[in-house]
Design a protein around this motif. Sequence first.
Motif, mmCIF file in Angstrom:
data_model
loop_
_atom_site.group_PDB
_atom_site.id
_atom_site.type_symbol
_atom_site.label_atom_id
_atom_site.label_comp_id
_atom_site.label_asym_id
_atom_site.label_seq_id
_atom_site.Cartn_x
_atom_site.Cartn_y
_atom_site.Cartn_z
ATOM 1 N N ILE A 1 2.127 2.916 -16.921
ATOM 2 C CA ILE A 1 2.206 2.708 -15.476
ATOM 3 C C ILE A 1 2.002 1.221 -15.207
ATOM 4 C CG2 ILE A 1 1.177 3.228 -13.234
ATOM 5 C CD1 ILE A 1 2.581 5.623 -14.491
ATOM 6 N N ASP B 1 6.882 2.468 -16.110
ATOM 7 C CA ASP B 1 6.692 3.607 -15.220
ATOM 8 C C ASP B 1 5.931 3.155 -13.971
ATOM 9 O OD1 ASP B 1 7.889 5.125 -17.239
ATOM 10 O OD2 ASP B 1 5.957 5.538 -18.184
ATOM 11 N N GLU B 2 5.844 4.044 -12.993
ATOM 12 C CA GLU B 2 5.160 3.681 -11.754
ATOM 13 C C GLU B 2 4.575 4.917 -11.086
ATOM 14 O OE1 GLU B 2 8.920 3.631 -8.647
ATOM 15 O OE2 GLU B 2 8.524 1.832 -9.836
ATOM 16 N N VAL B 3 3.682 4.665 -10.153
ATOM 17 C CA VAL B 3 3.155 5.750 -9.324
ATOM 18 C C VAL B 3 3.435 5.422 -7.866
ATOM 19 C CG1 VAL B 3 1.369 6.531 -10.921
ATOM 20 C CG2 VAL B 3 0.840 4.722 -9.278
ATOM 21 N N GLU C 1 2.185 0.284 -8.781
ATOM 22 C CA GLU C 1 1.889 1.241 -7.722
ATOM 23 C C GLU C 1 2.670 0.810 -6.495
ATOM 24 O OE1 GLU C 1 -2.226 1.368 -6.784
ATOM 25 O OE2 GLU C 1 -2.859 1.969 -8.797
ATOM 26 N N LYS D 1 3.147 10.749 -6.285
ATOM 27 C CA LYS D 1 4.120 11.096 -7.321
ATOM 28 C C LYS D 1 4.007 10.103 -8.467
ATOM 29 C CE LYS D 1 9.138 11.785 -7.973
ATOM 30 N NZ LYS D 1 10.466 11.706 -7.309
ATOM 31 N N THR D 2 4.116 10.607 -9.688
ATOM 32 C CA THR D 2 4.180 9.745 -10.864
ATOM 33 C C THR D 2 5.617 9.717 -11.360
ATOM 34 O OG1 THR D 2 1.913 10.304 -11.495
ATOM 35 C CG2 THR D 2 3.307 9.349 -13.200
ATOM 36 N N ILE E 1 -2.531 9.759 -5.478
ATOM 37 C CA ILE E 1 -1.189 9.568 -6.015
ATOM 38 C C ILE E 1 -0.282 10.661 -5.452
ATOM 39 C CG2 ILE E 1 0.209 9.637 -8.111
ATOM 40 C CD1 ILE E 1 -2.160 8.465 -9.624
ATOM 41 N N LEU F 1 7.773 8.822 -14.346
ATOM 42 C CA LEU F 1 7.843 8.503 -15.772
ATOM 43 C C LEU F 1 9.305 8.334 -16.134
ATOM 44 C CD1 LEU F 1 5.228 11.090 -17.121
ATOM 45 C CD2 LEU F 1 4.873 8.689 -16.491
#
Length: 202
Positions: free
Chosen positions: A190, A112-114, A193, A125-126, A123, A128
């Motif tokens: 996560i 996953d990433e942010v 980034e 947007k996250t 942040i 998932l």
Amino acid sequence: CTLFVFADAAGPENLMSTIDSALNQTHKIDELIIIANRKTPDATRVLAKRLLQNHRSVRYTVCEYQDFENGLDLATGDFVSVTKAGDRLAPHAAASLAVGLAKNDADIAYGDEVIMGAPGGRIHKTVLRSAFCLDHFLNHPVMGRLTAVRRNLLPKTSRFSQCISNEAVNEHLVLQALHRTKTIVHIPQILLERPKPDGPLD
């Protein structure tokens, strides 16, 4: 693992941020290959060459996205992965990918990433990601950057002539390995980034 870092049009501070995060992993990344192209500023190229001199794990080359097979030929790691200057790897990213790949005897792994609103900011947007589904993948880029792909599954004569971005290179790597892949694993953590893009979110 070999991590490709596309410099593209990034300034030296963005490249340094990405390389710092890659060099300071809890699990060492074997090889970092910085790729410049015709958009890369001279100052960023100078930094890349300095990093090459100062770090044994860092390499540097110049090629366009459409010629990425030339960069891929330099890789020596069992797995290859793609990121972009300005991205930052979570400190545990390489370790989490390595554990997920080994534990599941997997050929492809992603997490996953942010998306950050500004450097050091909030942040935006996250992201998932879901477990892998072929139909979903063929209609939507379910995997983001920092997807690890087993290198020996890639054709010896890989061609990237239709690729015009790092996202396209990433997707093409996955597509080329997919028909020989036995296991794909999603790491529910996560791992990356990345800055908010200027245009619509990818």
